[in-house]
Scaffold this motif. Structure first.
Motif, mmCIF file in Angstrom:
data_model
loop_
_atom_site.group_PDB
_atom_site.id
_atom_site.type_symbol
_atom_site.label_atom_id
_atom_site.label_comp_id
_atom_site.label_asym_id
_atom_site.label_seq_id
_atom_site.Cartn_x
_atom_site.Cartn_y
_atom_site.Cartn_z
ATOM 1 N N PHE A 28 0.721 -1.119 0.045
ATOM 2 C CA PHE A 28 0.068 -0.151 0.006
ATOM 3 C C PHE A 28 0.800 1.331 -0.025
ATOM 4 O O PHE A 28 0.644 2.190 -0.825
ATOM 5 C CB PHE A 28 -0.866 -0.123 1.225
ATOM 6 C CG PHE A 28 -1.662 1.068 1.692
ATOM 7 C CD1 PHE A 28 -2.637 1.899 0.886
ATOM 8 C CD2 PHE A 28 -1.070 1.951 2.643
ATOM 9 C CE1 PHE A 28 -3.194 3.023 1.286
ATOM 10 C CE2 PHE A 28 -1.693 2.972 3.224
ATOM 11 C CZ PHE A 28 -2.673 3.756 2.241
ATOM 12 N N GLU A 29 1.946 1.235 0.765
ATOM 13 C CA GLU A 29 2.706 2.581 1.072
ATOM 14 C C GLU A 29 3.598 2.630 -0.438
ATOM 15 O O GLU A 29 3.793 3.822 -0.734
ATOM 16 C CB GLU A 29 3.803 2.223 2.131
ATOM 17 C CG GLU A 29 3.090 2.713 3.526
ATOM 18 C CD GLU A 29 4.314 3.162 4.341
ATOM 19 O OE1 GLU A 29 5.340 2.711 4.346
ATOM 20 O OE2 GLU A 29 4.000 4.088 5.075
ATOM 21 N N ARG A 32 0.633 4.150 -2.920
ATOM 22 C CA ARG A 32 -0.436 5.232 -2.635
ATOM 23 C C ARG A 32 -0.130 6.556 -3.015
ATOM 24 O O ARG A 32 1.171 7.137 -3.344
ATOM 25 C CB ARG A 32 -0.308 5.370 -1.101
ATOM 26 C CG ARG A 32 0.742 5.921 -0.447
ATOM 27 C CD ARG A 32 0.713 5.934 1.070
ATOM 28 N NE ARG A 32 2.108 6.243 1.472
ATOM 29 C CZ ARG A 32 2.558 7.430 1.481
ATOM 30 N NH1 ARG A 32 2.114 8.667 1.044
ATOM 31 N NH2 ARG A 32 3.746 7.650 2.267
ATOM 32 N N GLN A 33 -0.901 7.411 -3.332
ATOM 33 C CA GLN A 33 -0.778 8.817 -3.863
ATOM 34 C C GLN A 33 -1.716 9.745 -3.153
ATOM 35 O O GLN A 33 -2.845 9.379 -2.894
ATOM 36 C CB GLN A 33 -0.879 9.015 -5.296
ATOM 37 C CG GLN A 33 0.008 8.152 -6.222
ATOM 38 C CD GLN A 33 -0.228 8.347 -7.734
ATOM 39 O OE1 GLN A 33 -1.125 9.203 -8.241
ATOM 40 N NE2 GLN A 33 0.354 7.075 -8.382
ATOM 41 N N TYR A 60 -1.935 12.173 2.340
ATOM 42 C CA TYR A 60 -1.124 10.795 2.447
ATOM 43 C C TYR A 60 -1.817 9.820 1.564
ATOM 44 O O TYR A 60 -1.070 9.145 0.816
ATOM 45 C CB TYR A 60 -1.223 10.539 3.920
ATOM 46 C CG TYR A 60 -0.620 9.084 4.349
ATOM 47 C CD1 TYR A 60 0.789 8.860 4.243
ATOM 48 C CD2 TYR A 60 -1.503 7.872 4.337
ATOM 49 C CE1 TYR A 60 1.242 7.781 4.488
ATOM 50 C CE2 TYR A 60 -0.530 6.690 4.557
ATOM 51 C CZ TYR A 60 0.768 6.755 4.646
ATOM 52 O OH TYR A 60 1.472 5.452 4.863
ATOM 53 N N VAL A 61 -3.003 9.654 1.457
ATOM 54 C CA VAL A 61 -3.529 8.693 0.426
ATOM 55 C C VAL A 61 -5.126 9.400 0.232
ATOM 56 O O VAL A 61 -5.671 9.365 0.985
ATOM 57 C CB VAL A 61 -3.479 7.389 1.004
ATOM 58 C CG1 VAL A 61 -4.455 7.254 2.241
ATOM 59 C CG2 VAL A 61 -4.419 6.455 -0.076
ATOM 60 N N THR A 64 -9.122 5.277 -0.292
ATOM 61 C CA THR A 64 -8.722 3.692 -0.229
ATOM 62 C C THR A 64 -9.864 2.971 -0.600
ATOM 63 O O THR A 64 -9.812 1.576 -0.435
ATOM 64 C CB THR A 64 -8.314 3.127 1.038
ATOM 65 O OG1 THR A 64 -9.586 3.303 2.305
ATOM 66 C CG2 THR A 64 -7.097 4.353 1.623
ATOM 67 N N ARG A 67 -9.888 2.531 -5.700
ATOM 68 C CA ARG A 67 -9.150 3.794 -5.945
ATOM 69 C C ARG A 67 -7.785 3.027 -6.895
ATOM 70 O O ARG A 67 -7.179 2.253 -6.390
ATOM 71 C CB ARG A 67 -8.521 4.309 -4.840
ATOM 72 C CG ARG A 67 -7.600 5.535 -5.106
ATOM 73 C CD ARG A 67 -8.493 6.725 -5.709
ATOM 74 N NE ARG A 67 -8.026 7.963 -5.885
ATOM 75 C CZ ARG A 67 -7.133 8.446 -6.582
ATOM 76 N NH1 ARG A 67 -6.821 7.701 -7.723
ATOM 77 N NH2 ARG A 67 -6.595 9.619 -6.424
ATOM 78 N N TYR A 69 -4.290 3.275 -8.126
ATOM 79 C CA TYR A 69 -2.755 3.731 -7.936
ATOM 80 C C TYR A 69 -1.747 2.832 -8.651
ATOM 81 O O TYR A 69 -1.624 1.946 -8.534
ATOM 82 C CB TYR A 69 -2.360 3.880 -6.511
ATOM 83 C CG TYR A 69 -3.125 4.571 -5.518
ATOM 84 C CD1 TYR A 69 -3.074 6.090 -5.611
ATOM 85 C CD2 TYR A 69 -4.050 4.025 -4.619
ATOM 86 C CE1 TYR A 69 -3.946 6.918 -4.911
ATOM 87 C CE2 TYR A 69 -4.892 4.960 -3.764
ATOM 88 C CZ TYR A 69 -4.981 6.564 -3.784
ATOM 89 O OH TYR A 69 -5.518 7.282 -3.161
#
Length: 201
Positions: A28-29, A32-33, A60-61, A64, A67, A69
């Motif tokens: 996830f990290e 993410r955008q 941060y994101v 979720t 979405r 990315y």
């Protein structure tokens, strides 16, 4: 970043690792955008009272739930509520903007107290024509059972910026925190229990 948002994210990361979901978090990290400057300005224009802590989470994101990315569509548990061990998604800024009239469209009759069997917290206004809610989260089934709102139009007994939770079947509207910051603190105090024992595959 807002201090409470920063603390919340750090604790959420630890919780994912504690629940043996470290790989899920790390992936996830990587992808993410955060939200764009344009959407930040639009959110603040539509909702002048939008909490800085929510803006920080979106920076941060930017959502979720379904979405995309880095070419991958994700649905990632990021929030919870007072409903024990029940996960929620953070809605993307586009959806928050799009849903600005959602509460009035779907819940006007409830807010006007047309259905006596529906439990509604007395801190919530009884005037649908004055309703001003920011829809920021849907539960794990896409909001069919529960949604979360920031309430900028409380009753005289309520607090500006309080968090309202809608729960379906039986339908009810409850205030679960006096502010967005208090809401995040509640989730931290509950140990991020909404990611407990769920299948993340």
């Amino acid at each position: 970043m807002h201090p409470i948002a920063e603390q919340y994210i750090a604790g959420l990361k630890r919780a994912y690792f504690d629940y043996q979901q470290g790989e899920t978090w790390e992936h996830f990290e990587k992808i993410r955008q955060g939200l764009s400057d344009t959407n930040t300005q639009e959110l603040k224009r539509i909702y002048p009272g939008i909490p800085d802590a929510l803006i920080s989470l979106l920076e941060y994101v930017d959502g979720t739930y379904r979405r995309e990315y880095a070419g991958e569509r994700i649905s990632f548990y990021f929030l919870g509520s007072d409903v024990e061990e029940y996960p929620y998604y953070l809605l993307p800024s586009d959806k928050i903007i799009e849903n600005r009239n959602l509460a009035v469209k779907f819940y006007a009759g409830y807010i006007n107290r047309e259905y006596q069997e529906v439990e509604i917290d007395n801190r919530i206004t009884d005037r649908a024509d004055a309703l001003n809610w920011l829809h920021f989260s849907d539960c794990m089934n896409g909001g069919g059972s529960s949604q979360l709102f920031i309430d900028f139009s409380p009753s005289e007994k309520g607090t500006y910026g309080q968090i309202v939770r809608f729960l379906h079947d039986p339908d009810e509207f409850s205030v679960i925190a006096d502010s967005f910051e208090a809401y995040l603190k509640m989730l931290m105090d509950k140990g991020y229990d909404f990611i407990h024992d769920y299948d993340f595959e």
